[in-house]
Every structure is written in structure tokens, then in C-alpha cells.
Design a protein around this motif. Sequence first.
Motif, PDB file in Angstrom:
ATOM      1  N   ASN A 267       3.124   1.039   4.614  1.00 11.06           N
ATOM      2  CA  ASN A 267       2.714   1.097   5.800  1.00 11.06           C
ATOM      3  C   ASN A 267       3.070  -0.145   7.466  1.00 11.06           C
ATOM      4  O   ASN A 267       3.530   0.274   8.294  1.00 11.06           O
ATOM      5  CB  ASN A 267       1.903  -0.353   5.750  1.00 11.06           C
ATOM      6  CG  ASN A 267       0.326  -0.193   5.285  1.00 11.06           C
ATOM      7  OD1 ASN A 267       0.017   0.673   4.969  1.00 11.06           O
ATOM      8  ND2 ASN A 267      -0.356  -1.131   4.300  1.00 11.06           N
TER       9      ASN A 267
ATOM     10  N   PRO B  32       0.318   4.803   0.971  1.00  9.88           N
ATOM     11  CA  PRO B  32      -0.372   6.457   1.221  1.00  9.88           C
ATOM     12  C   PRO B  32      -0.674   7.535   0.818  1.00  9.88           C
ATOM     13  O   PRO B  32      -1.374   7.936   0.379  1.00  9.88           O
ATOM     14  CB  PRO B  32      -1.004   5.816   2.712  1.00  9.88           C
ATOM     15  CG  PRO B  32       0.212   5.016   3.035  1.00  9.88           C
ATOM     16  CD  PRO B  32       0.759   4.380   1.872  1.00  9.88           C
ATOM     17  N   LEU B  33       1.252   7.951   1.135  1.00  9.43           N
ATOM     18  CA  LEU B  33       1.955   8.748   1.009  1.00  9.43           C
ATOM     19  C   LEU B  33       2.499   8.982  -0.145  1.00  9.43           C
ATOM     20  O   LEU B  33       3.764   8.121   0.265  1.00  9.43           O
ATOM     21  CB  LEU B  33       1.461   9.464   2.321  1.00  9.43           C
ATOM     22  CG  LEU B  33       0.505  10.047   2.770  1.00  9.43           C
ATOM     23  CD1 LEU B  33       0.679  10.289   4.314  1.00  9.43           C
ATOM     24  CD2 LEU B  33      -0.468  11.561   2.482  1.00  9.43           C
TER      25      LEU B  33
ATOM     26  N   ALA C 154       1.019  -1.706  -0.087  1.00  7.85           N
ATOM     27  CA  ALA C 154       0.066   0.206   0.067  1.00  7.85           C
ATOM     28  C   ALA C 154       1.004   1.084   0.415  1.00  7.85           C
ATOM     29  O   ALA C 154       1.780   1.226   0.634  1.00  7.85           O
ATOM     30  CB  ALA C 154      -0.560   0.122   1.177  1.00  7.85           C
TER      31      ALA C 154
ATOM     32  N   TYR D 198       1.642   5.250  11.618  1.00 10.36           N
ATOM     33  CA  TYR D 198       2.128   4.056  10.658  1.00 10.36           C
ATOM     34  C   TYR D 198       3.628   3.324  12.455  1.00 10.36           C
ATOM     35  O   TYR D 198       3.685   2.156  12.113  1.00 10.36           O
ATOM     36  CB  TYR D 198       2.522   3.782  10.008  1.00 10.36           C
ATOM     37  CG  TYR D 198       1.517   3.997   8.379  1.00 10.36           C
ATOM     38  CD1 TYR D 198       0.397   2.738   8.633  1.00 10.36           C
ATOM     39  CD2 TYR D 198       1.162   5.260   7.702  1.00 10.36           C
ATOM     40  CE1 TYR D 198      -0.647   2.677   7.370  1.00 10.36           C
ATOM     41  CE2 TYR D 198       0.008   4.920   7.211  1.00 10.36           C
ATOM     42  CZ  TYR D 198      -0.938   4.196   6.910  1.00 10.36           C
ATOM     43  OH  TYR D 198      -1.352   4.029   6.125  1.00 10.36           O
TER      44      TYR D 198
ATOM     45  N   GLN E  62      -0.199  16.405   8.511  1.00 10.32           N
ATOM     46  CA  GLN E  62      -0.979  15.207   7.894  1.00 10.32           C
ATOM     47  C   GLN E  62       0.526  14.080   7.958  1.00 10.32           C
ATOM     48  O   GLN E  62       0.233  13.277   8.466  1.00 10.32           O
ATOM     49  CB  GLN E  62      -1.145  15.769   6.823  1.00 10.32           C
ATOM     50  CG  GLN E  62      -1.644  14.310   5.780  1.00 10.32           C
ATOM     51  CD  GLN E  62      -1.965  14.693   4.146  1.00 10.32           C
ATOM     52  OE1 GLN E  62      -1.457  15.568   3.566  1.00 10.32           O
ATOM     53  NE2 GLN E  62      -3.038  13.513   3.125  1.00 10.32           N
ATOM     54  N   TRP E  63       0.946  14.768   7.245  1.00  6.64           N
ATOM     55  CA  TRP E  63       2.924  14.018   6.940  1.00  6.64           C
ATOM     56  C   TRP E  63       2.683  12.911   8.564  1.00  6.64           C
ATOM     57  O   TRP E  63       3.355  11.852   9.171  1.00  6.64           O
ATOM     58  CB  TRP E  63       3.932  14.188   6.267  1.00  6.64           C
ATOM     59  CG  TRP E  63       3.835  13.803   5.038  1.00  6.64           C
ATOM     60  CD1 TRP E  63       2.660  14.381   4.220  1.00  6.64           C
ATOM     61  CD2 TRP E  63       4.516  12.018   4.865  1.00  6.64           C
ATOM     62  NE1 TRP E  63       3.011  13.701   3.053  1.00  6.64           N
ATOM     63  CE2 TRP E  63       4.043  12.387   3.432  1.00  6.64           C
ATOM     64  CE3 TRP E  63       5.015  11.390   4.934  1.00  6.64           C
ATOM     65  CZ2 TRP E  63       4.197  11.434   2.613  1.00  6.64           C
ATOM     66  CZ3 TRP E  63       5.648  10.511   4.421  1.00  6.64           C
ATOM     67  CH2 TRP E  63       4.940  10.766   3.114  1.00  6.64           C
TER      68      TRP E  63
ATOM     69  N   TYR F  92       0.095  11.139   9.990  1.00  8.90           N
ATOM     70  CA  TYR F  92       0.224   9.750   9.418  1.00  8.90           C
ATOM     71  C   TYR F  92       1.720   8.718   9.724  1.00  8.90           C
ATOM     72  O   TYR F  92       1.627   7.506  10.423  1.00  8.90           O
ATOM     73  CB  TYR F  92      -0.337   9.663   8.104  1.00  8.90           C
ATOM     74  CG  TYR F  92      -1.582   9.668   7.727  1.00  8.90           C
ATOM     75  CD1 TYR F  92      -2.151   8.933   7.412  1.00  8.90           C
ATOM     76  CD2 TYR F  92      -1.902  11.109   6.813  1.00  8.90           C
ATOM     77  CE1 TYR F  92      -3.719   9.329   7.561  1.00  8.90           C
ATOM     78  CE2 TYR F  92      -3.255  11.151   6.634  1.00  8.90           C
ATOM     79  CZ  TYR F  92      -4.384  10.335   6.782  1.00  8.90           C
ATOM     80  OH  TYR F  92      -5.335   9.822   6.769  1.00  8.90           O
TER      81      TYR F  92
END
Length: 145
Positions: free
Chosen positions: A41, A19-20, A17, A115, A107-108, A111
Motif C-alpha cells: 500500500n 496486493p501484487l 497488505a 497506489y 495491470q501493474w 495499480y
Amino acid sequence: MESINEKATPSEGRYQALPLQVPVELRKGWRKKQRHLFLFNDVLIVSNNVHKKKFKVKYVIPLSYLWIGDYVDLAGTDSTAGSKSIVLFWPMKNFVATFRSREQKEQWHFYIQRYINEAKEIAERKNIALQINTKDIPYSTSACA
């Protein structure tokens, strides 16, 4: 350094995945370099800037080894660049990552922290506690005997 190109399929790689992803300026001491961060992830990948659908991976950092900090809290100043920066720590390295905006940084930060916590929980579950019974061992000096 490994090279990842457009022909790679998800089944070939171990990272499923994405995500960013974001371009950042990584700073270590006085040296500044434009890099690209990819958050998966289980790992954070740092590469050079993406050119012609091909890039070189500089670092693959397992999230269970990564720590982050807010640059404003660590530096003690609230400069414009500082409010858009986070500090990435892992064994033997650390960098200040400066994002394009404060919202992108927040935002970073959210996240990456999320994670990292998930990766560390998974790593803790893999640890197995061993119980050693020393009753049957003659001349044991253990307090358990």
C-alpha cells in the motif's frame, strides 16, 4: 540489505497488505537483471528472485517518491519488449521494468499509479500550513504588518 524469510509475521513488519507481486527484468543502461517486485500500500519493494522461501531486498521505494512512465511513450518505438515495459523513476535512480506480458504490464501500471496517487494524497494531508502573525513584532519589515 535486509533479508525477509518465511518466519516473519505481519505484526513484525510495517507493510500489511500485499496486493501484487511479479518477476520482472530490470534494466539500467545495458545491464539487465532478473528481479521480483512486491507492491504494498505504501512502498514498492525490489528484491532478487525468490529462492528457497528467502530473498534479499534490493530497494524499498516509498510510493510518495515514485514516478512511472510508459516506456513506449518515452522511447518512441513500439517494439515487443517496449510494449511490455514501464519506467520507474525515484530520486537518484531509474529503471526500465519489463514484464512477461502486455496484460501484466497494464495491470501493474494501473495499480502502481493508483497506489502512488493515494500515497501522495496522504503525504499532502500531512503538510501543515503555518500562519505567522507579525503584527506584534516591532520593526517588522513584513508586508503583513
